[in-house]
Motif scaffolding. Sequence first.
Motif, mmCIF file in Angstrom:
data_model
loop_
_atom_site.group_PDB
_atom_site.id
_atom_site.type_symbol
_atom_site.label_atom_id
_atom_site.label_comp_id
_atom_site.label_asym_id
_atom_site.label_seq_id
_atom_site.Cartn_x
_atom_site.Cartn_y
_atom_site.Cartn_z
ATOM 1 N N GLU A 1 0.831 -1.201 0.000
ATOM 2 C CA GLU A 1 0.000 0.000 0.000
ATOM 3 C C GLU A 1 0.868 1.255 0.000
ATOM 4 O O GLU A 1 0.574 2.223 -0.693
ATOM 5 C CB GLU A 1 -0.932 0.007 1.212
ATOM 6 C CG GLU A 1 -1.878 1.205 1.233
ATOM 7 C CD GLU A 1 -2.908 1.126 2.351
ATOM 8 O OE1 GLU A 1 -3.859 1.930 2.325
ATOM 9 O OE2 GLU A 1 -2.761 0.265 3.233
ATOM 10 N N ASN B 1 -7.136 2.082 -3.298
ATOM 11 C CA ASN B 1 -8.079 1.121 -2.702
ATOM 12 C C ASN B 1 -8.510 0.056 -3.710
ATOM 13 O O ASN B 1 -8.632 -1.131 -3.370
ATOM 14 C CB ASN B 1 -9.309 1.855 -2.165
ATOM 15 C CG ASN B 1 -9.001 2.694 -0.937
ATOM 16 O OD1 ASN B 1 -7.981 2.474 -0.267
ATOM 17 N ND2 ASN B 1 -9.856 3.643 -0.629
ATOM 18 N N MET C 1 -5.646 -2.363 -4.249
ATOM 19 C CA MET C 1 -5.499 -3.206 -3.049
ATOM 20 C C MET C 1 -6.563 -4.300 -3.051
ATOM 21 O O MET C 1 -6.288 -5.462 -2.724
ATOM 22 C CB MET C 1 -5.625 -2.354 -1.783
ATOM 23 C CG MET C 1 -4.457 -1.412 -1.538
ATOM 24 S SD MET C 1 -2.905 -2.258 -1.177
ATOM 25 C CE MET C 1 -3.298 -3.010 0.422
#
Length: 332
Positions: free
Chosen positions: A86, A102, A105
């Motif tokens: 991240e 996001n 991920m």
Amino acid sequence: RDSDPWALLCFGSAQEFIPVAVSIIETIVAKEKLKESEQEKERVMHDAEQHIYHGMPPAELDEILTSIFKEADVDGSGALDLDEFERCLCDIRIGMTRKEVNLLMFETYSNDGMIDYEAFKPLCMKLLVELTAQEWLAPDQDEADLEGLITKLCLERDAEHIGKLHIDSIQEVLVSADLGMSLVQICSILSEAQEDEDSMVDYVAFAPRVAFMVHACQNYRERMNEKKEIMQNLHAGEGWGVVFGRDRDTLEAELQAAFEALDKAGSGCLTKLQIKDGIKAVFADTIDRKATTALLALAKTTESGMYQYKTLVEQAFRTLKGIVELSILYED
């Protein structure tokens, strides 16, 4: 004749004919619009594949991603845990928004909590093409709204209410605004700032220019199409492979040597004045204020107030070329 539906259409009353005719025309128009929309999406996807993210071609983005991942992979295992991964995606050199981070991920979630970054890169490239295409197809963000956002964020950092911020704080504003700007784009914008002798910038006066440049970056494809011939001539020119008479390897080597000569402790960090001295040692009087400001913005500030020069050395060539490209896109 009555049994023939086309006869009824031809010879029926106007009340019967007009609604049917309108419906047929609307259907034809809708199909044409759908066809045009699909063709436009195909063109956008093609352009996105050529300039995947923030105008970076695939090879350049691949190089940056690899560099960021390898820096984080301290043990050399070829894999990162989710937190490390991240942090890599949030690296300013790429300039992803929180939403994009996001999404990536989510798409790369692993049950064992580790991510093989070489295996991840093809998926990353594919997703960034799709994200870029979606961004280009979305409605434009209004320049006035961008100006208002930048001014608001600057006001929040201006604790003394003097209407000025240090150039480093302006950079922090651009990063924290989550505008999806790459490091090269941010440095290019900062190169337009008018600093006083204390490196302070009148952010109210600067905000309209920032908004215009951010808007141009966000509309990269449209701007590229408008300046297509100029850009093609630029890239085809004999001097495009060098900046200030140096190819990439030569420039990196000279900058590294200049900074190391000033870095007596070998810490990889220097003061801002020393960074300026190192830049001057390499370029002498051939570099202008804008380019110097952009290069200074590449140096990462530490908690102690020193500046790491590693990123400056690695990104200087790309940034100086990027300034030339983006200055063309920014032209009215």
